[in-house]
Write an enzyme that holds these catalytic residues in place. Structure first.
Site, PDB file in Angstrom:
ATOM      1  N   TYR A 164      41.399 -19.014   0.058  1.00  0.00           N
ATOM      2  CA  TYR A 164      42.575 -18.816  -0.928  1.00  0.00           C
ATOM      3  C   TYR A 164      43.835 -18.088  -0.023  1.00  0.00           C
ATOM      4  O   TYR A 164      44.898 -18.727  -0.107  1.00  0.00           O
ATOM      5  CB  TYR A 164      42.099 -17.549  -1.931  1.00  0.00           C
ATOM      6  CG  TYR A 164      43.045 -17.575  -2.950  1.00  0.00           C
ATOM      7  CD1 TYR A 164      43.313 -18.416  -4.069  1.00  0.00           C
ATOM      8  CD2 TYR A 164      43.828 -16.355  -2.881  1.00  0.00           C
ATOM      9  CE1 TYR A 164      44.216 -17.957  -5.302  1.00  0.00           C
ATOM     10  CE2 TYR A 164      44.730 -15.801  -3.872  1.00  0.00           C
ATOM     11  CZ  TYR A 164      44.801 -16.884  -5.189  1.00  0.00           C
ATOM     12  OH  TYR A 164      45.535 -16.328  -6.045  1.00  0.00           O
TER      13      TYR A 164
ATOM     14  N   SER B  82      50.706 -15.802  -4.317  1.00  0.00           N
ATOM     15  CA  SER B  82      49.909 -14.577  -4.638  1.00  0.00           C
ATOM     16  C   SER B  82      50.526 -13.424  -3.774  1.00  0.00           C
ATOM     17  O   SER B  82      51.291 -13.891  -2.424  1.00  0.00           O
ATOM     18  CB  SER B  82      48.607 -14.703  -4.141  1.00  0.00           C
ATOM     19  OG  SER B  82      47.883 -13.477  -4.216  1.00  0.00           O
TER      20      SER B  82
HETATM   21  N1  NAP Z   1      45.301 -14.217 -12.158  1.00  0.00           N
HETATM   22  C1  NAP Z   1      45.640 -13.373 -10.921  1.00  0.00           C
HETATM   23  O1  NAP Z   1      45.301 -12.253 -10.677  1.00  0.00           O
HETATM   24  C2  NAP Z   1      46.544 -14.003  -9.905  1.00  0.00           C
HETATM   25  C3  NAP Z   1      47.329 -13.370  -8.816  1.00  0.00           C
HETATM   26  C4  NAP Z   1      47.856 -13.793  -7.849  1.00  0.00           C
HETATM   27  C5  NAP Z   1      48.349 -15.050  -8.118  1.00  0.00           C
HETATM   28  N2  NAP Z   1      47.424 -16.098  -9.073  1.00  0.00           N
HETATM   29  C6  NAP Z   1      47.977 -17.595  -9.198  1.00  0.00           C
HETATM   30  O2  NAP Z   1      48.520 -17.890 -10.417  1.00  0.00           O
HETATM   31  C7  NAP Z   1      48.093 -19.191 -10.617  1.00  0.00           C
HETATM   32  C8  NAP Z   1      47.489 -19.268 -12.198  1.00  0.00           C
HETATM   33  O3  NAP Z   1      46.290 -18.253 -12.002  1.00  0.00           O
HETATM   34  P1  NAP Z   1      45.519 -17.923 -13.279  1.00  0.00           P
HETATM   35  O4  NAP Z   1      44.713 -16.476 -12.999  1.00  0.00           O
HETATM   36  O5  NAP Z   1      46.341 -18.075 -14.720  1.00  0.00           O
HETATM   37  O6  NAP Z   1      44.384 -18.999 -13.313  1.00  0.00           O
HETATM   38  P2  NAP Z   1      43.395 -19.340 -14.487  1.00  0.00           P
HETATM   39  O7  NAP Z   1      43.569 -18.613 -15.367  1.00  0.00           O
HETATM   40  O8  NAP Z   1      42.068 -19.671 -13.844  1.00  0.00           O
HETATM   41  O9  NAP Z   1      44.020 -20.624 -14.953  1.00  0.00           O
HETATM   42  C9  NAP Z   1      44.174 -21.876 -13.900  1.00  0.00           C
HETATM   43  C10 NAP Z   1      44.785 -22.975 -14.628  1.00  0.00           C
HETATM   44  O10 NAP Z   1      44.862 -24.283 -13.814  1.00  0.00           O
HETATM   45  C11 NAP Z   1      44.134 -25.339 -14.156  1.00  0.00           C
HETATM   46  N3  NAP Z   1      43.185 -25.957 -13.150  1.00  0.00           N
HETATM   47  C12 NAP Z   1      42.429 -25.618 -12.335  1.00  0.00           C
HETATM   48  N4  NAP Z   1      41.929 -26.410 -11.709  1.00  0.00           N
HETATM   49  C13 NAP Z   1      42.667 -27.599 -11.965  1.00  0.00           C
HETATM   50  C14 NAP Z   1      42.621 -28.904 -11.619  1.00  0.00           C
HETATM   51  N5  NAP Z   1      41.587 -29.332 -10.582  1.00  0.00           N
HETATM   52  N6  NAP Z   1      43.169 -29.857 -12.046  1.00  0.00           N
HETATM   53  C15 NAP Z   1      44.353 -29.538 -13.137  1.00  0.00           C
HETATM   54  N7  NAP Z   1      44.517 -28.168 -13.467  1.00  0.00           N
HETATM   55  C16 NAP Z   1      43.675 -27.192 -12.818  1.00  0.00           C
HETATM   56  C17 NAP Z   1      43.310 -24.736 -15.189  1.00  0.00           C
HETATM   57  O11 NAP Z   1      42.987 -25.538 -16.204  1.00  0.00           O
HETATM   58  P3  NAP Z   1      41.729 -26.457 -16.582  1.00  0.00           P
HETATM   59  O12 NAP Z   1      40.787 -25.509 -16.329  1.00  0.00           O
HETATM   60  O13 NAP Z   1      41.797 -27.062 -17.923  1.00  0.00           O
HETATM   61  O14 NAP Z   1      41.757 -27.528 -15.506  1.00  0.00           O
HETATM   62  C18 NAP Z   1      44.125 -23.578 -16.134  1.00  0.00           C
HETATM   63  O15 NAP Z   1      44.892 -23.911 -16.747  1.00  0.00           O
HETATM   64  C19 NAP Z   1      47.268 -19.549  -9.531  1.00  0.00           C
HETATM   65  O16 NAP Z   1      47.851 -20.297  -8.695  1.00  0.00           O
HETATM   66  C20 NAP Z   1      46.860 -18.363  -8.925  1.00  0.00           C
HETATM   67  O17 NAP Z   1      46.448 -18.509  -7.528  1.00  0.00           O
HETATM   68  C21 NAP Z   1      46.873 -15.626 -10.051  1.00  0.00           C
END
Ligand code: NAP
Length: 259
Positions: free
Chosen positions: A152, A139
């Protein structure tokens, strides 16, 4: 790295940025293995595409991680890229009188322990591949941690440090080590707890995936997306000021939420 002909594991490839990456890498003619807890969203991501392989797995459970690792090593000898994407964003108020330690530990497992453990367990296999890559999604907050989500920040900073050290140790191998540092992305997942409008908007997940692929194709080791390029520069020039600004902005979004 080359963008086609890979066999890629994307953790959390069934939602948010992970799903956008699944679509982009499938379009670029790769085999994509995705894992997540929710079978329905895994099937939605697959949508009958034979080049997308799904595995239901809760990565916070050691036995399920063990099974995932064995299953991939036994069934996909061509597996050559891991994208550690699955993650959760939780806020913790350090002024509380008590803390949900189970919840905090779970966050540290999925955001810190899992990506490092998967790298370690796949390293011997990946090092034998003619082309291979580790891609850790952290991030932009590694440059200026957001006070409302301390664990986080802890987890992402840990993966950032691990990625840098791994890249250095592996510099004479064929295995490339990348880090992706996204800005706020509109995924309904990690970003759902934040008021996107009050934080000045968020990037689209598909656009984020396109930027990631572009960075990987140029072998950019730290792929800073959108505003994170500026955050990185600002954090180098004026770290304390940048920290303060990041936190003031987030705090304002939260305070106005409560009123
Ligand atoms: N969105 C942002 O603003 C942002 C900004 C900076 C960095 N990031 C990083 O980018 C990555 C993705 O973020 P996102 O916003 O796309 O998240 P998201 O929409 O919440 O998706 C998270 C994914 O991770 C899976 N997941 C969560 N817990 C899990 C577990 N215990 N076992 C297996 N799978 C799991 C979920 O699938 P299930 O629910 O089916 O398990 C889902 O497919 C993360 O590492 C996040 O920290 C995001």
């Amino acid at each position: 790295m080359k963008l086609s002909g890979n066999t890629i594991l994307i953790t959390g490839g069934n939602g948010g940025i992970g799903l956008a990456l699944t679509k982009a890498f499938t379009k670029a003619e790769n085999t994509v293995i995705i894992c997540g807890r929710n079978e329905a969203s895994l099937q939605f991501a697959k949508s009958g595409n034979d080049n997308i392989i799904t595995k239901q797995c809760d990565l916070t459970q050691q036995a399920e991680r063990d099974e995932l690792v064995q299953w991939i090593l036994q069934n996909y000898p061509s597996f050559n890229v891991i994208i550690n994407n699955a993650g959760i964003f939780e806020e913790t108020d350090l002024l509380s009188d008590s803390f949900d330690l189970d919840k905090i530990n779970k966050q540290l497992v999925i955001d810190l322990q899992v990506p490092i453990e998967l790298c370690l367990r796949f390293l011997p296999h990946l090092r034998k591949q003619p082309h291979a890559a580790i891609v850790n999604i952290t991030s932009g907050l590694v440059y200026a941690p957001e006070a409302g989500a301390p664990f986080y920040g802890v987890a992402k900073a840990g993966v950032h440090a691990f990625t840098q050290t791994a890249r250095y140790q592996l510099r004479d191998t064929k295995l490339k080590v990348f880090e992706v540092l996204p800005p706020l992305v509109d995924t309904g997942g990690v970003s759902k707890q934040l008021d996107i409008e009050k934080l000045g908007g968020a990037m689209d997940a598909d656009e984020t995936a396109d930027e990631i692929l572009k960075g990987l194709s140029h072998d950019t080791e730290e792929i800073r997306i959108g505003d994170i390029k500026w955050l990185y520069a600002a954090s180098r020039i004026a770290p304390e000021f940048t920290n303060k600004k990041v936190n003031e902005k987030a705090e304002k979004a939260r305070q106005s939420d409560n009123h």
